[in-house]
Motif scaffolding. Structure first.
Motif, PDB file in Angstrom:
ATOM      1  N   LYS A  38      37.560   3.365  53.967  1.00  0.00           N
ATOM      2  CA  LYS A  38      38.055   3.714  55.307  1.00  0.00           C
ATOM      3  C   LYS A  38      37.460   2.785  56.360  1.00  0.00           C
ATOM      4  O   LYS A  38      38.156   2.275  57.241  1.00  0.00           O
ATOM      5  CB  LYS A  38      37.689   5.168  55.647  1.00  0.00           C
ATOM      6  CG  LYS A  38      38.636   6.168  55.016  1.00  0.00           C
ATOM      7  CD  LYS A  38      38.408   7.531  55.617  1.00  0.00           C
ATOM      8  CE  LYS A  38      39.495   8.491  55.137  1.00  0.00           C
ATOM      9  NZ  LYS A  38      39.141   9.875  55.389  1.00  0.00           N
ATOM     10  N   TRP A  39      36.144   2.578  56.237  1.00  0.00           N
ATOM     11  CA  TRP A  39      35.459   1.709  57.199  1.00  0.00           C
ATOM     12  C   TRP A  39      36.034   0.292  57.137  1.00  0.00           C
ATOM     13  O   TRP A  39      36.333  -0.324  58.148  1.00  0.00           O
ATOM     14  CB  TRP A  39      33.952   1.676  56.900  1.00  0.00           C
ATOM     15  CG  TRP A  39      33.193   0.741  57.765  1.00  0.00           C
ATOM     16  CD1 TRP A  39      32.747   0.982  59.038  1.00  0.00           C
ATOM     17  CD2 TRP A  39      32.813  -0.598  57.450  1.00  0.00           C
ATOM     18  NE1 TRP A  39      32.108  -0.114  59.526  1.00  0.00           N
ATOM     19  CE2 TRP A  39      32.128  -1.113  58.584  1.00  0.00           C
ATOM     20  CE3 TRP A  39      32.965  -1.423  56.343  1.00  0.00           C
ATOM     21  CZ2 TRP A  39      31.617  -2.403  58.628  1.00  0.00           C
ATOM     22  CZ3 TRP A  39      32.464  -2.698  56.381  1.00  0.00           C
ATOM     23  CH2 TRP A  39      31.797  -3.176  57.513  1.00  0.00           C
ATOM     24  N   LEU A  40      36.211  -0.197  55.882  1.00  0.00           N
ATOM     25  CA  LEU A  40      36.713  -1.556  55.695  1.00  0.00           C
ATOM     26  C   LEU A  40      38.130  -1.679  56.264  1.00  0.00           C
ATOM     27  O   LEU A  40      38.449  -2.653  56.951  1.00  0.00           O
ATOM     28  CB  LEU A  40      36.705  -1.914  54.205  1.00  0.00           C
ATOM     29  CG  LEU A  40      36.960  -3.374  53.871  1.00  0.00           C
ATOM     30  CD1 LEU A  40      35.819  -4.234  54.381  1.00  0.00           C
ATOM     31  CD2 LEU A  40      37.120  -3.561  52.367  1.00  0.00           C
ATOM     32  N   GLY A  41      38.947  -0.648  55.995  1.00  0.00           N
ATOM     33  CA  GLY A  41      40.326  -0.683  56.483  1.00  0.00           C
ATOM     34  C   GLY A  41      40.370  -0.786  57.994  1.00  0.00           C
ATOM     35  O   GLY A  41      41.113  -1.608  58.564  1.00  0.00           O
ATOM     36  N   LEU A  42      39.538   0.008  58.668  1.00  0.00           N
ATOM     37  CA  LEU A  42      39.506  -0.031  60.128  1.00  0.00           C
ATOM     38  C   LEU A  42      38.920  -1.355  60.617  1.00  0.00           C
ATOM     39  O   LEU A  42      39.412  -1.936  61.588  1.00  0.00           O
ATOM     40  CB  LEU A  42      38.685   1.139  60.668  1.00  0.00           C
ATOM     41  CG  LEU A  42      39.370   2.503  60.557  1.00  0.00           C
ATOM     42  CD1 LEU A  42      38.421   3.605  60.984  1.00  0.00           C
ATOM     43  CD2 LEU A  42      40.626   2.524  61.412  1.00  0.00           C
ATOM     44  N   ALA A  43      37.877  -1.840  59.912  1.00  0.00           N
ATOM     45  CA  ALA A  43      37.237  -3.085  60.328  1.00  0.00           C
ATOM     46  C   ALA A  43      38.225  -4.243  60.264  1.00  0.00           C
ATOM     47  O   ALA A  43      38.223  -5.129  61.113  1.00  0.00           O
ATOM     48  CB  ALA A  43      36.019  -3.378  59.456  1.00  0.00           C
ATOM     49  N   LEU A  44      39.093  -4.205  59.249  1.00  0.00           N
ATOM     50  CA  LEU A  44      40.080  -5.271  59.113  1.00  0.00           C
ATOM     51  C   LEU A  44      41.053  -5.264  60.283  1.00  0.00           C
ATOM     52  O   LEU A  44      41.613  -6.297  60.652  1.00  0.00           O
ATOM     53  CB  LEU A  44      40.847  -5.129  57.793  1.00  0.00           C
ATOM     54  CG  LEU A  44      40.064  -5.510  56.544  1.00  0.00           C
ATOM     55  CD1 LEU A  44      40.884  -5.254  55.296  1.00  0.00           C
ATOM     56  CD2 LEU A  44      39.640  -6.971  56.607  1.00  0.00           C
ATOM     57  N   GLN A  45      41.238  -4.092  60.873  1.00  0.00           N
ATOM     58  CA  GLN A  45      42.112  -4.023  62.050  1.00  0.00           C
ATOM     59  C   GLN A  45      41.331  -4.276  63.333  1.00  0.00           C
ATOM     60  O   GLN A  45      41.840  -4.075  64.428  1.00  0.00           O
ATOM     61  CB  GLN A  45      42.760  -2.632  62.125  1.00  0.00           C
ATOM     62  CG  GLN A  45      43.662  -2.312  60.947  1.00  0.00           C
ATOM     63  CD  GLN A  45      43.949  -0.828  60.863  1.00  0.00           C
ATOM     64  OE1 GLN A  45      44.066  -0.154  61.888  1.00  0.00           O
ATOM     65  NE2 GLN A  45      44.051  -0.306  59.653  1.00  0.00           N
ATOM     66  N   GLY A  46      40.070  -4.654  63.194  1.00  0.00           N
ATOM     67  CA  GLY A  46      39.267  -4.970  64.371  1.00  0.00           C
ATOM     68  C   GLY A  46      38.595  -3.755  64.972  1.00  0.00           C
ATOM     69  O   GLY A  46      38.000  -3.834  66.047  1.00  0.00           O
TER      70      GLY A  46
END
Lengths: 319, 321
Positions: free
Chosen positions: A67-75
């Motif tokens: 979840k964290w990675l997914g959001l991080a990829l969206q900035g």
């Protein structure tokens, strides 16, 4: 060429994946963000459970990571547990301050180490060279806080005592918008960083200049009667500077991370101190955000340096 | 100046001299080159002096003295009684440097042992097995290199420092944080060594004697540990020496940030950390002496390491200076 760049980028993604996974696991397992609520009287166990669920801490770690990675990829790097500010906002507040400190330091570092490196190479084994070499050996062996504490003691504490104009220590509050105060506050931390870094760079430059000066084409240049100055700056320096530019390029992204110890001692509100403040409290969204930004920059600049190097130095063929 | 650089490089002279004296063993040759290296000898002398202070000192002054102090004598500048002054609760800085130094050095040495083990195994396996093992291990190495080391240290020591037991050793009680600091430093410093070992093993494993050994039916483990590792020992020794300097300085950084060894166990780093709050009062002795000792140690080890590198690898001899 293009296939090389593409391959490097794919590798870089893999590296970033490892970095984020390692950092996320370490930070997540190292401290319980709920610990600070443990002593609150008016908070029931049910409240605590509810808060855990709201912050997403009740889910299994791999799920939290994805979840964290997914959001991080969206900035979206999430928000701090404590100050409830967005991590991206915190970073964007601190990054300029770090860049001011580190760029200033880096400019002095490059100029001074170029000067010292050249002088000690062309005057090899002279008194000057031996002095520069000795000092750089000492500087290289010195923890930065020794210089920092020494400078504070002399130029802040003692100067104040003696009634001289004194530099600020880390303890005072000042207006970050005032350029004059900024310069005044920059002097001591920049001096520390320069004193430590120049040592390594100037030694490195000295040995690469000496290596080039021993080569045949330099002998040819001398033999055809060129002035020593032309030999040095037009022929030798060009090649001697290549490895110097490379290590400089590889060091630049680390500037984003700031200098953790220097920023802490002098209370400079930069990235290093941001990381340090929040790491102590186990505020892992901020910690992971800073780590991602800095190490992402490192990975990116490594590729840029490698590719740029092939343009500068035609002898290198990428396989 | 031009005459100087046009003459035969020093390195060639050395090799010629060695060819004339073939009766010397490789170890003797290394010792000869090392002896000629004045700065390395200076480093060795510095280390001996240091040992006299921190090991010899502990024979004269008991350990209990390093943690005993009276508040009436707090924050005293150097006097005849307290050569390096006293700290904020009246403990003698001279004594604390002795016992703190021992911890700092032990941490450094053990961290380097861990660093060398990890670096050799990871770099060696990557090169020996090649293929995807190599790719994965090297990407992991690069990933660790991309994280600024102090940041990694902080995250890792927070991770390990959840609950710390105390350790009993040599009749003294240590804070368990000593072990944590060793693990943290060891685990964040092996990357450069892994790359060096990998590069070496990559070229070694193609040599005929390795093929011969394999043809004789030697196991992977035997080839790896008795043929490949011993032949990369020179760069490993050099990295270990320079790594020791790095480990001692890293311990100082970690303890200075308050994440390292916890009081009352003294180390040079946490002595400096404790002095930070008194600097406004002009207290200089609490941090100057441990710092000077750190500088002396690192400088000596670095000089020694440089000398070892030049002695073990004749090709770099021309960079002497």
């Amino acid at each position: 060429m293009w296939s090389y760049i593409v391959r490097r980028l794919v590798q870089a993604l893999f590296i970033l994946f490892i970095i984020t996974a390692v950092c996320f696991l370490l930070t997540r397992l190292s401290s319980d963000p709920m610990a600070q609520y443990a002593t609150r009287q008016n908070m029931t166990a049910a409240d605590r459970m509810a808060l855990r669920a709201r912050l997403g801490l009740d889910q299994p770690l791999p799920v939290q990571y994805v979840k964290w990675l997914g959001l991080a990829l969206q900035g979206n790097l999430g928000e701090s547990f404590f100050s409830h500010q967005k991590v991206s906002l915190l970073i964007s507040q601190r990054l300029p301050m770090t860049l001011i400190l580190m760029t200033t330091a880096e400019i002095f570092i490059v100029i001074i180490s170029l000067f010292l490196g050249i002088v000690s190479a062309i005057k090899q084994y002279s008194l000057t060279d031996n002095l520069i070499t000795s000092f750089s050996f000492i500087g290289y062996s010195m923890p930065i806080f020794f210089i920092a504490l020494g400078l504070i003691l002399i130029f802040a504490v003692k100067f104040k005592l003696w009634g001289l104009p004194y530099f600020p220590t880390g303890a005072d509050v000042w207006n970050f918008k005032d350029p004059l105060a900024m310069v005044w506050h920059l002097v001591l931390p920049v001096t520390c960083l320069v004193a430590i870094q120049v040592a390594g760079y100037s030694r490195f430059l000295r040995s690469s200049i000496l290596e080039v000066l021993g080569q045949d084409y330099v002998r040819t240049a001398r033999a055809k009667g060129l002035m020593e100055r032309a030999v040095l700056y037009k022929h030798a320096m060009r090649n001697a500077a290549l490895p110097f530019v490379t290590i400089l390029g590889l060091d630049i992204p680390f500037l984003l991370g700031g200098a953790l110890v220097t920023e802490s001692v002098f209370a400079w509100p930069g990235m290093g101190r941001l990381f340090w403040e929040y790491a102590q409290r186990g505020d892992f969204p901020v910690v992971n955000g800073v780590l991602l930004v800095v190490s992402g920059a490192v990975v990116f600049f490594t590729i840029v340096t490698d590719v740029a190097y092939t343009f500068i130095d035609p002898r290198i063929r990428l396989s | 100046m031009s005459a100087d650089t046009l003459s035969v490089p020093v390195g060639l002279d050395l090799r010629a001299a060695e060819a004339i004296a073939p009766e010397l063993s490789p170890a003797q040759l290394v010792w000869r080159r090392f002896r000629r290296h004045r700065m390395a000898l200076a480093g060795a002398v510095g280390l001996v002096l240091l040992m006299v202070y921190i090991v010899g000192g502990s024979l004269v002054i008991p350990e209990s003295a390093s943690n005993a102090g009276s508040l009436r004598e707090r924050l005293q500048p150097p006097t005849a009684d307290h050569w390096f002054g006293t700290d904020s609760i009246g403990r003698d800085v001279f004594t604390r440097i002795i016992y703190g130094g021992q911890i700092s050095i032990v941490i450094g040495v053990l961290a380097v042992v861990l660093e060398v083990t990890l670096g050799t195994l990871i770099g060696g396996f990557a090169a020996y097995y090649g293929g995807w093992v190599d790719a994965v291990l090297m990407r992991f190495t690069e990933a660790m290199l991309a994280i600024p080391s102090l940041f990694l240290l902080i995250v890792l020591s927070k991770f390990l420092s959840n609950d710390i037991p105390t350790v009993e050793l040599w009749g003294r009680t240590f804070s368990g944080s000593v072990v944590i600091v060793i693990v943290v430093i060891g685990c964040t410093s092996w990357m450069y060594l892994a790359r060096i070992v990998r590069a070496n093993v990559l070229s070694l494993r193609e040599l005929d004697y390795v093929s011969a050994s394999r043809a004789l039916g030697a196991s992977h483990g035997r080839i790896f540990f008795s043929h490949l590792v011993p032949n990369t020992i020179a760069p490993i020794i050099v990295s270990a020496t320079l790594g020791l300097a790095q480990a001692v300085i890293t311990e100082a950084y970690v303890s200075f940030l308050g994440l390292g060894v916890q009081p009352p166990t003294a180390t040079w780093g946490n002595m400096m950390d404790q002095s930070l709050s008194f600097i406004q009062r002009g207290v200089w002795w609490m941090w100057t002496f441990p710092s000077l000792l750190i500088v002396l140690t690192i400088l000596s080890i670095n000089l020694l390491g440089d000398g070892l590198r030049d002695a073990l690898d004749p090709r770099t001899a021309k960079h002497l200076g």
